[in-house]
Design a protein around this motif. Structure first.
Motif, PDB file in Angstrom:
ATOM      1  N   THR A  43     -19.376-104.863-105.674  1.00  0.00           N
ATOM      2  CA  THR A  43     -18.242-103.985-106.009  1.00  0.00           C
ATOM      3  C   THR A  43     -17.781-104.229-107.438  1.00  0.00           C
ATOM      4  OG1 THR A  43     -16.587-105.642-105.367  1.00  0.00           O
ATOM      5  CG2 THR A  43     -17.397-104.141-103.635  1.00  0.00           C
ATOM      6  N   LYS A  44     -17.070-103.282-107.993  1.00  0.00           N
ATOM      7  CA  LYS A  44     -16.332-103.490-109.253  1.00  0.00           C
ATOM      8  C   LYS A  44     -15.424-104.696-109.048  1.00  0.00           C
ATOM      9  CE  LYS A  44     -14.218-102.993-113.197  1.00  0.00           C
ATOM     10  NZ  LYS A  44     -14.939-103.340-114.459  1.00  0.00           N
ATOM     11  N   SER A  45     -15.253-105.531-110.051  1.00  0.00           N
ATOM     12  CA  SER A  45     -14.394-106.714-109.902  1.00  0.00           C
ATOM     13  C   SER A  45     -12.997-106.289-109.472  1.00  0.00           C
ATOM     14  CB  SER A  45     -14.310-107.484-111.228  1.00  0.00           C
ATOM     15  OG  SER A  45     -15.589-107.954-111.618  1.00  0.00           O
ATOM     16  N   ASN A  68     -18.682-101.074-124.009  1.00  0.00           N
ATOM     17  CA  ASN A  68     -17.585-100.728-123.104  1.00  0.00           C
ATOM     18  C   ASN A  68     -16.397-101.636-123.321  1.00  0.00           C
ATOM     19  OD1 ASN A  68     -16.712-102.495-120.584  1.00  0.00           O
ATOM     20  ND2 ASN A  68     -18.828-103.010-121.058  1.00  0.00           N
ATOM     21  N   SER A  69     -15.216-101.018-123.167  1.00  0.00           N
ATOM     22  CA  SER A  69     -14.001-101.821-123.091  1.00  0.00           C
ATOM     23  C   SER A  69     -13.135-101.210-121.989  1.00  0.00           C
ATOM     24  CB  SER A  69     -13.263-101.828-124.432  1.00  0.00           C
ATOM     25  OG  SER A  69     -12.144-102.682-124.321  1.00  0.00           O
ATOM     26  N   MET A  70     -13.657-101.282-120.751  1.00  0.00           N
ATOM     27  CA  MET A  70     -13.017-100.616-119.619  1.00  0.00           C
ATOM     28  C   MET A  70     -11.630-101.191-119.349  1.00  0.00           C
ATOM     29  SD  MET A  70     -15.504 -98.623-119.085  1.00  0.00           S
ATOM     30  CE  MET A  70     -15.167 -97.787-117.551  1.00  0.00           C
ATOM     31  N   GLY A  71     -11.524-102.537-119.466  1.00  0.00           N
ATOM     32  CA  GLY A  71     -10.228-103.172-119.226  1.00  0.00           C
ATOM     33  C   GLY A  71      -9.943-103.432-117.758  1.00  0.00           C
ATOM     34  N   LEU A  72     -11.030-103.631-117.011  1.00  0.00           N
ATOM     35  CA  LEU A  72     -10.922-104.009-115.581  1.00  0.00           C
ATOM     36  C   LEU A  72     -10.200-102.958-114.724  1.00  0.00           C
ATOM     37  CD1 LEU A  72     -10.123-107.795-115.044  1.00  0.00           C
ATOM     38  CD2 LEU A  72     -11.598-106.366-113.648  1.00  0.00           C
ATOM     39  N   PRO A  73     -10.525-101.672-114.909  1.00  0.00           N
ATOM     40  CA  PRO A  73      -9.940-100.678-113.995  1.00  0.00           C
ATOM     41  C   PRO A  73     -10.509-100.906-112.599  1.00  0.00           C
ATOM     42  CG  PRO A  73     -11.708 -99.651-115.242  1.00  0.00           C
ATOM     43  CD  PRO A  73     -11.549-101.050-115.780  1.00  0.00           C
ATOM     44  N   ASN A  74      -9.670-100.924-111.577  1.00  0.00           N
ATOM     45  CA  ASN A  74     -10.176-101.083-110.211  1.00  0.00           C
ATOM     46  C   ASN A  74      -9.067-100.764-109.214  1.00  0.00           C
ATOM     47  OD1 ASN A  74      -9.231-103.893-108.746  1.00  0.00           O
ATOM     48  ND2 ASN A  74      -9.117-104.017-110.984  1.00  0.00           N
ATOM     49  N   LEU A 126     -17.339-114.360-108.372  1.00  0.00           N
ATOM     50  CA  LEU A 126     -16.119-114.578-109.154  1.00  0.00           C
ATOM     51  C   LEU A 126     -16.445-114.314-110.615  1.00  0.00           C
ATOM     52  CD1 LEU A 126     -13.158-115.574-109.240  1.00  0.00           C
ATOM     53  CD2 LEU A 126     -14.064-117.898-109.492  1.00  0.00           C
ATOM     54  N   ASN A 127     -15.801-113.317-111.174  1.00  0.00           N
ATOM     55  CA  ASN A 127     -16.084-112.895-112.541  1.00  0.00           C
ATOM     56  C   ASN A 127     -15.295-113.767-113.517  1.00  0.00           C
ATOM     57  OD1 ASN A 127     -16.522-111.635-114.951  1.00  0.00           O
ATOM     58  ND2 ASN A 127     -15.906-109.586-114.259  1.00  0.00           N
ATOM     59  N   LEU A 128     -16.004-114.571-114.283  1.00  0.00           N
ATOM     60  CA  LEU A 128     -15.358-115.456-115.266  1.00  0.00           C
ATOM     61  C   LEU A 128     -15.599-114.949-116.681  1.00  0.00           C
ATOM     62  CD1 LEU A 128     -16.392-118.967-113.824  1.00  0.00           C
ATOM     63  CD2 LEU A 128     -14.261-117.697-113.442  1.00  0.00           C
ATOM     64  N   SER A 129     -15.935-113.651-116.810  1.00  0.00           N
ATOM     65  CA  SER A 129     -16.455-113.240-118.127  1.00  0.00           C
ATOM     66  C   SER A 129     -16.056-111.841-118.569  1.00  0.00           C
ATOM     67  CB  SER A 129     -17.984-113.334-118.084  1.00  0.00           C
ATOM     68  OG  SER A 129     -18.482-112.805-116.865  1.00  0.00           O
ATOM     69  N   CYS A 130     -14.891-111.353-118.113  1.00  0.00           N
ATOM     70  CA  CYS A 130     -14.499-110.044-118.617  1.00  0.00           C
ATOM     71  C   CYS A 130     -14.020-110.195-120.058  1.00  0.00           C
ATOM     72  CB  CYS A 130     -13.379-109.423-117.784  1.00  0.00           C
ATOM     73  SG  CYS A 130     -12.890-107.824-118.473  1.00  0.00           S
ATOM     74  N   PRO A 131     -14.658-109.461-120.994  1.00  0.00           N
ATOM     75  CA  PRO A 131     -14.302-109.622-122.407  1.00  0.00           C
ATOM     76  C   PRO A 131     -13.269-108.611-122.897  1.00  0.00           C
ATOM     77  CG  PRO A 131     -16.336-108.361-122.238  1.00  0.00           C
ATOM     78  CD  PRO A 131     -15.831-108.589-120.819  1.00  0.00           C
ATOM     79  N   ASN A 132     -12.728-107.797-121.969  1.00  0.00           N
ATOM     80  CA  ASN A 132     -12.003-106.611-122.459  1.00  0.00           C
ATOM     81  C   ASN A 132     -10.543-106.494-122.064  1.00  0.00           C
ATOM     82  OD1 ASN A 132     -14.402-105.657-123.678  1.00  0.00           O
ATOM     83  ND2 ASN A 132     -15.090-104.945-121.668  1.00  0.00           N
ATOM     84  N   VAL A 133      -9.932-107.607-121.623  1.00  0.00           N
ATOM     85  CA  VAL A 133      -8.504-107.532-121.324  1.00  0.00           C
ATOM     86  C   VAL A 133      -7.763-108.032-122.553  1.00  0.00           C
ATOM     87  CG1 VAL A 133      -6.628-108.282-119.829  1.00  0.00           C
ATOM     88  CG2 VAL A 133      -8.894-107.862-118.866  1.00  0.00           C
ATOM     89  N   ILE A 192     -26.496-112.470-117.534  1.00  0.00           N
ATOM     90  CA  ILE A 192     -25.272-112.555-118.301  1.00  0.00           C
ATOM     91  C   ILE A 192     -24.368-111.352-118.076  1.00  0.00           C
ATOM     92  CG2 ILE A 192     -26.338-113.900-120.161  1.00  0.00           C
ATOM     93  CD1 ILE A 192     -26.551-111.235-121.775  1.00  0.00           C
ATOM     94  N   ASN A 193     -23.104-111.526-118.449  1.00  0.00           N
ATOM     95  CA  ASN A 193     -22.208-110.395-118.607  1.00  0.00           C
ATOM     96  C   ASN A 193     -22.498-109.794-119.979  1.00  0.00           C
ATOM     97  OD1 ASN A 193     -19.900-108.642-118.437  1.00  0.00           O
ATOM     98  ND2 ASN A 193     -18.942-110.140-117.077  1.00  0.00           N
ATOM     99  N   SER A 194     -21.823-108.705-120.327  1.00  0.00           N
ATOM    100  CA  SER A 194     -22.069-108.065-121.639  1.00  0.00           C
ATOM    101  C   SER A 194     -21.805-109.073-122.769  1.00  0.00           C
ATOM    102  CB  SER A 194     -21.132-106.872-121.802  1.00  0.00           C
ATOM    103  OG  SER A 194     -19.789-107.286-121.594  1.00  0.00           O
ATOM    104  N   ILE A 195     -22.429-108.824-123.899  1.00  0.00           N
ATOM    105  CA  ILE A 195     -22.145-109.640-125.092  1.00  0.00           C
ATOM    106  C   ILE A 195     -20.839-109.099-125.666  1.00  0.00           C
ATOM    107  CG2 ILE A 195     -22.865-110.236-127.435  1.00  0.00           C
ATOM    108  CD1 ILE A 195     -25.750-110.131-126.509  1.00  0.00           C
TER     109      ILE A 195
END
Ligand SMILES: O=C(O)c1[nH]c(=O)[nH]c(=O)c1Cl
Length: 312
Positions: A43-45, A68-74, A126-133, A192-195
């Motif tokens: 699923t999306k985080s 992308n810079s979605m910003g964790l929409p969910n 467990l997502n430890l790598s969102c770069p966009n918040v 990996i997650n995105s660079i």
């Protein structure tokens, strides 16, 4: 010739699945992956409360990949727990992945308590790598915090759980992260997650292509494959064998899947290419991988997993 695999003592009919964030925002998108040739979905985080995410445009496709810079929409973790519970009823015996992320250790613990108290019987990512918040650092680059989070998480949760990591670019960082990861009963790590925080420019308009963060965003696609393969192989060489590896990054063909597995991956996730091609991409990738395996005389992934040769 089989592209089936096992992870966390669960069996999957195919080693490929979507990457969290791509084609997995809601029940309709998850149904499309569930009905595709993918072995399962993630699923999306999910966060404790639903989020609209960053202003649009926040995703842009390029010839070689995406930014992308979605910003964790969910829709929030409760939504995904309900949706996945329905899939578990529909396909008992199929293992699904639930991605989640908190903005503090306390939130991570609350998330995992919720999951533990739910009907979910799959694998937690467990997502430890969102770069966009905006304003929030990449947790995965703060080793001390990663150690604290994992200690707190495993005090709370005893089901199968893995972590989504950002790309690392320094061999000493691989060493330092492996020491931390090897302390915990992780089912897997996903590299990996995105660079993070790349920049893509429209030369005609002399303008960035996404709105958030002055156009800075996570890079995916062909750009990231060498980094993804390096992270998969570096952790494969360093982690205790009980911790398996999901390879993510730069997969556009069966050859790329083959390379991730050769580097040590037990499963692979597809992001940018899935966004471009849609869920039928899994049929193409599976066929291409099977053709490569046939040409090389392999019948299962175990025949070549992790067997990348180094030059003596
Ligand atoms: O902006 C996002 O939602 C996002 N984008 C990414 O490229 N990786 C992530 O983990 C997340 Cl959470």
């Amino acid at each position: 010739i089989s592209t089936a695999t096992k992870l966390a003592n669960r069996s999957f009919s195919n080693c490929m699945m979507n990457a969290a964030g791509v084609w997995c925002m809601d029940e309709a998108e998850l149904t499309a992956i569930d009905d595709s040739a993918a072995g399962t979905f993630v699923t999306k985080s999910g966060t404790l409360v639903s989020r609209p995410g960053n202003p649009e445009p926040r995703y842009y496709e390029t010839a070689l990949g995406s930014i992308n810079s979605m910003g964790l929409p969910n829709h929030g973790i409760d939504y995904y727990l309900d949706v996945v519970a329905a899939f578990q009823k529909k396909n008992p015996g199929k293992t699904y992945f639930l991605s989640c992320t908190g903005f503090s250790i306390e939130q991570d613990q609350t998330l995992l308590r919720k999951i533990k108290d739910s009907e979910f019987n799959g694998i937690v990512e467990l997502n430890l790598s969102c770069p966009n918040v905006p304003g929030k650092p990449q947790i995965g680059y703060d080793f001390e915090t990663v150690d604290q989070i994992l200690a707190a998480v495993f005090a709370e949760y005893d089901g199968p759980l893995g972590v989504k990591l950002p790309p690392y670019f320094d061999l000493v960082h691989f060493d330092q992260m492996a020491v931390i990861l090897n302390k915990y009963p992780l089912a897997y790590i996903n590299s990996i997650n995105s660079i993070g925080n790349g920049l893509y420019i429209d030369d005609e308009k002399e303008e960035v292509v996404i709105k958030p963060k002055n156009g800075f965003g996570g890079i995916g696609g062909e750009y990231v494959k060498p980094t993804a393969l390096a992270n998969v192989h570096a952790f494969y060489q360093r982690l205790k064998p009980e911790i398996q590896i999901i390879g993510t990054g730069g997969i556009t063909s069966g050859r790329d899947v083959f390379e991730h597995i050769l580097c040590g991956a037990s499963m692979v996730q597809v992001g940018t290419e899935l966004a471009k091609e849609g869920p039928q991409v899994f049929e193409r990738l599976t066929k291409e991988l099977q053709d490569i395996m046939a040409a090389k005389g392999y019948t299962t992934l175990a025949d070549f997993r992790g067997k990348l040769r180094h030059q003596d």
